[in-house]
Design an enzyme around this catalytic site. Sequence first.
Site, PDB file in Angstrom:
ATOM      1  N   SER A 135       0.842  -1.199   0.000  1.00 43.47           N
ATOM      2  CA  SER A 135       0.000   0.000   0.000  1.00 43.47           C
ATOM      3  C   SER A 135       0.881   1.256   0.000  1.00 43.47           C
ATOM      4  CB  SER A 135      -0.972  -0.046   1.182  1.00 43.47           C
ATOM      5  OG  SER A 135      -1.946   0.961   1.082  1.00 43.47           O
ATOM      6  N   HIS A 177      -4.299  -0.649  -4.348  1.00 42.12           N
ATOM      7  CA  HIS A 177      -5.748  -0.878  -4.172  1.00 42.12           C
ATOM      8  C   HIS A 177      -6.466  -0.512  -5.482  1.00 42.12           C
ATOM      9  CE1 HIS A 177      -5.049  -1.162   0.182  1.00 42.12           C
ATOM     10  NE2 HIS A 177      -4.382  -0.038   0.096  1.00 42.12           N
ATOM     11  N   GLU A 204      -5.241  -5.409  -4.898  1.00 36.03           N
ATOM     12  CA  GLU A 204      -4.936  -5.954  -3.581  1.00 36.03           C
ATOM     13  C   GLU A 204      -4.506  -7.413  -3.688  1.00 36.03           C
ATOM     14  OE1 GLU A 204      -8.293  -5.196  -1.058  1.00 36.03           O
ATOM     15  OE2 GLU A 204      -8.041  -3.010  -1.183  1.00 36.03           O
TER      16      GLU A 204
END
Length: 272
Positions: A135, A177, A204
């Site tokens: 992330s 994401h 993801e």
Amino acid sequence: MPSPTIDGTLRGYVIPIGGGEEKMNNPEILSKFVKLSGGNDAVITVVPTASQLDDTGKRYQKIFEEIGVKKTYSLPITDRNDAKNPAYVKILEKSTGIFVTGGNQLRLSTILGGTPIAQAIRQLNAKGVNYAGTSAGAAIVSQHMITGGSSGTVPTEGGVNLAPGMGLINTIVVDQHFNERNRLARLLSAVSFNPFLVGIGLDEDTAAFIDHNNVFTVVGSGAITVVDPSDIEYSSMAKARAGDALTLLNLKVHILSSGARYDIGERKAYVS
């Protein structure tokens, strides 16, 4: 710019992960990172700076220990003074793998940017130590880091916010994401500024394992969207007013799932 490698030394892997990686049942991405970093003999250091949860570092230490790593560290870096601590640099220097957690990428860049910790991460990667980030830890591998922007599929003027990243690789811009949060528009907006950059959108539980030749292999349950603007014939970004939709002609887009490969330098996709 990426730190220069020493003659005869191959740069370590750079492994941006799209977030939400599997941690319990079949931690394929984390297990492969551990294997590349020495398996049971790996020394993994977790940098949880992007997260504001106190237990993030310890949770990842436990995950890596359950995979089989015998030695793990977590650096409690919460401000710039921590990022200048020579004791933390010495711990990093013991590492065969460095893992940077998710959270807020601006927290990462504002705390780590230009500090001895950031310099050590770059230098160690150049010396062969593997870097993995999920992330926020994925976004910051770029020299130009995406920090926000518009959702959707149509790129716009002002549709992406950029800030300096760590620059482990300077030819890509990474978003995470990706399909889960509908982020194609902001990745397209990012590459519209300069076709030098390859856009990499990570779903993801999906990672790009980028080797020293800047060829990556897709690992995980989702896909990676690659936006290649190298043959672009026209971008209206220079003429667009605030909020205008952009015209981008002759973009190339690849959708790559597990096992597919992409050569960033050659701008070419492969099926293994």
